[in-house]
Design a protein around this motif. Structure first.
Motif, PDB file in Angstrom:
ATOM      1  N   ASN A   1       6.735  -9.012  12.015  1.00 40.54           N
ATOM      2  CA  ASN A   1       7.144  -8.078  13.068  1.00 40.54           C
ATOM      3  C   ASN A   1       6.796  -6.669  12.607  1.00 40.54           C
ATOM      4  N   ILE A   2       6.181  -5.883  13.478  1.00 42.15           N
ATOM      5  CA  ILE A   2       5.738  -4.537  13.113  1.00 42.15           C
ATOM      6  C   ILE A   2       6.869  -3.542  13.375  1.00 42.15           C
ATOM      7  N   LEU A   3       7.252  -2.843  12.313  1.00 38.76           N
ATOM      8  CA  LEU A   3       8.301  -1.836  12.367  1.00 38.76           C
ATOM      9  C   LEU A   3       7.674  -0.495  12.031  1.00 38.76           C
ATOM     10  N   SER A   4       8.328   0.590  12.425  1.00 40.73           N
ATOM     11  CA  SER A   4       7.729   1.908  12.237  1.00 40.73           C
ATOM     12  C   SER A   4       8.781   2.959  11.961  1.00 40.73           C
ATOM     13  N   ILE A   5       8.326   3.995  11.241  1.00 42.96           N
ATOM     14  CA  ILE A   5       9.143   5.202  11.074  1.00 42.96           C
ATOM     15  C   ILE A   5       8.314   6.364  11.612  1.00 42.96           C
ATOM     16  N   VAL A   6       8.982   7.309  12.247  1.00 42.06           N
ATOM     17  CA  VAL A   6       8.296   8.455  12.846  1.00 42.06           C
ATOM     18  C   VAL A   6       9.131   9.709  12.622  1.00 42.06           C
ATOM     19  N   SER A   7       8.458  10.848  12.589  1.00 42.79           N
ATOM     20  CA  SER A   7       9.153  12.121  12.352  1.00 42.79           C
ATOM     21  C   SER A   7       9.146  12.997  13.582  1.00 42.79           C
TER      22      SER A   7
ATOM     23  N   GLY B   1       1.830  17.526  15.003  1.00 44.07           N
ATOM     24  CA  GLY B   1       3.192  17.885  14.604  1.00 44.07           C
ATOM     25  C   GLY B   1       4.092  16.712  14.277  1.00 44.07           C
ATOM     26  N   MET B   2       3.537  15.519  14.114  1.00 51.58           N
ATOM     27  CA  MET B   2       4.365  14.365  13.777  1.00 51.58           C
ATOM     28  C   MET B   2       3.729  13.571  12.646  1.00 51.58           C
ATOM     29  N   LYS B   3       4.545  12.740  12.032  1.00 53.19           N
ATOM     30  CA  LYS B   3       4.093  11.789  11.024  1.00 53.19           C
ATOM     31  C   LYS B   3       4.618  10.417  11.441  1.00 53.19           C
ATOM     32  N   VAL B   4       3.836   9.369  11.153  1.00 50.37           N
ATOM     33  CA  VAL B   4       4.245   8.019  11.527  1.00 50.37           C
ATOM     34  C   VAL B   4       3.656   7.019  10.542  1.00 50.37           C
ATOM     35  N   ALA B   5       4.387   5.943  10.304  1.00 50.26           N
ATOM     36  CA  ALA B   5       3.913   4.865   9.442  1.00 50.26           C
ATOM     37  C   ALA B   5       4.415   3.537   9.993  1.00 50.26           C
ATOM     38  N   TRP B   6       3.625   2.493   9.739  1.00 48.18           N
ATOM     39  CA  TRP B   6       3.981   1.151  10.201  1.00 48.18           C
ATOM     40  C   TRP B   6       4.045   0.202   9.015  1.00 48.18           C
ATOM     41  N   PHE B   7       4.952  -0.765   9.088  1.00 54.93           N
ATOM     42  CA  PHE B   7       5.070  -1.809   8.075  1.00 54.93           C
ATOM     43  C   PHE B   7       5.612  -3.060   8.753  1.00 54.93           C
ATOM     44  N   LYS B   8       5.548  -4.186   8.047  1.00 58.26           N
ATOM     45  CA  LYS B   8       5.981  -5.454   8.641  1.00 58.26           C
ATOM     46  C   LYS B   8       7.177  -6.028   7.904  1.00 58.26           C
TER      47      LYS B   8
ATOM     48  N   GLY C   1      -7.782  10.797  15.911  1.00 59.41           N
ATOM     49  CA  GLY C   1      -6.907  11.945  16.158  1.00 59.41           C
ATOM     50  C   GLY C   1      -5.784  12.080  15.150  1.00 59.41           C
ATOM     51  N   LEU C   2      -5.576  11.046  14.326  1.00 60.63           N
ATOM     52  CA  LEU C   2      -4.557  11.112  13.285  1.00 60.63           C
ATOM     53  C   LEU C   2      -5.235  11.012  11.927  1.00 60.63           C
ATOM     54  N   THR C   3      -4.680  11.701  10.947  1.00 59.41           N
ATOM     55  CA  THR C   3      -5.209  11.700   9.588  1.00 59.41           C
ATOM     56  C   THR C   3      -4.267  10.902   8.701  1.00 59.41           C
ATOM     57  N   LEU C   4      -4.815   9.991   7.921  1.00 58.84           N
ATOM     58  CA  LEU C   4      -4.012   9.204   6.993  1.00 58.84           C
ATOM     59  C   LEU C   4      -3.801  10.002   5.709  1.00 58.84           C
ATOM     60  N   GLU C   5      -2.529  10.293   5.396  1.00 62.03           N
ATOM     61  CA  GLU C   5      -2.156  10.986   4.164  1.00 62.03           C
ATOM     62  C   GLU C   5      -1.195  10.077   3.415  1.00 62.03           C
ATOM     63  N   ASN C   6      -1.689   9.516   2.325  1.00 62.17           N
ATOM     64  CA  ASN C   6      -0.972   8.454   1.604  1.00 62.17           C
ATOM     65  C   ASN C   6      -0.787   7.303   2.595  1.00 62.17           C
ATOM     66  N   ASP C   7       0.422   6.974   2.977  1.00 64.40           N
ATOM     67  CA  ASP C   7       0.651   5.891   3.938  1.00 64.40           C
ATOM     68  C   ASP C   7       1.121   6.393   5.295  1.00 64.40           C
ATOM     69  N   LEU C   8       1.135   7.716   5.466  1.00 67.38           N
ATOM     70  CA  LEU C   8       1.605   8.304   6.719  1.00 67.38           C
ATOM     71  C   LEU C   8       0.430   8.835   7.532  1.00 67.38           C
ATOM     72  N   TYR C   9       0.453   8.560   8.822  1.00 70.23           N
ATOM     73  CA  TYR C   9      -0.515   9.156   9.733  1.00 70.23           C
ATOM     74  C   TYR C   9       0.070  10.461  10.231  1.00 70.23           C
ATOM     75  N   VAL C  10      -0.754  11.511  10.224  1.00 69.59           N
ATOM     76  CA  VAL C  10      -0.296  12.853  10.565  1.00 69.59           C
ATOM     77  C   VAL C  10      -1.145  13.390  11.702  1.00 69.59           C
ATOM     78  N   GLY C  11      -0.496  14.029  12.680  1.00 73.65           N
ATOM     79  CA  GLY C  11      -1.215  14.660  13.773  1.00 73.65           C
ATOM     80  C   GLY C  11      -0.271  15.168  14.833  1.00 73.65           C
TER      81      GLY C  11
ATOM     82  N   PHE D   1       2.441  -0.632   3.589  1.00 71.18           N
ATOM     83  CA  PHE D   1       2.251  -0.012   4.888  1.00 71.18           C
ATOM     84  C   PHE D   1       0.953  -0.481   5.530  1.00 71.18           C
ATOM     85  N   GLU D   2       0.973  -0.566   6.835  1.00 70.19           N
ATOM     86  CA  GLU D   2      -0.195  -0.968   7.607  1.00 70.19           C
ATOM     87  C   GLU D   2      -1.110   0.241   7.780  1.00 70.19           C
ATOM     88  N   HIS D   3      -2.394  -0.003   7.778  1.00 67.89           N
ATOM     89  CA  HIS D   3      -3.374   1.055   8.021  1.00 67.89           C
ATOM     90  C   HIS D   3      -4.238   0.643   9.190  1.00 67.89           C
TER      91      HIS D   3
END
Length: 125
Positions: free
Chosen positions: A118-124, A106-113, A94-104, A87-89
């Motif tokens: 190419n940068i891809l992402s998952i979000v909650s 009410g959402m969580k998000v992570a990026w990877f290539k 305004g966001l807190t990194l928890e393991n590989d997920l950024y939290v803030g 995962f990209e860091h």
């Protein structure tokens, strides 16, 4: 004009075989069709993703594609990591990194290539 039309993501890659292995094996997408070994179409939910060969693959420095995975984000992040995804860091105030997920907010998000960068992402959310 486009408010009720489906969009198709276009992702440039250098090597179609390497890309196919990543998108099918790592991400678990099913191939829908192939056009002249130059384009592979995948279905993801109600959307399509076209992976196509291009000399400009990986030159985009911004997010190419985001999957809204809802409450499954923690489990999906773990599965991706178990498949070798790094995962990209980033510095994201305004966001807190928890393991590989950024939290803030009410959402969580992570990026990877993907293999081409190419940068891809998952979000909650």
């Amino acid at each position: 004009m486009f408010n009720n039309k489906d969009a198709i993501a276009m992702i440039a890659v250098r090597d179609m075989q390497v890309a196919a292995k990543f998108y099918e094996t790592v991400l678990g997408l099913q191939k829908e069709s192939t056009i002249d070994k130059e384009v592979i179409t995948y279905r993801s939910g109600n959307t399509r993703i076209n992976v196509y060969q291009s000399q400009y693959a990986g030159t985009n420095k911004a997010t190419t594609l985001i999957w809204n995975v809802g409450d499954d984000i923690d489990a999906i992040a773990r599965m991706l990591k178990n498949k070798g995804i790094a995962f990209e860091h980033y510095d994201l105030p305004g966001l807190t990194l928890e393991n590989d997920l950024y939290v803030g907010d009410g959402m969580k998000v992570a990026w990877f290539k993907d293999p081409d960068g190419n940068i891809l992402s998952i979000v909650s959310g």
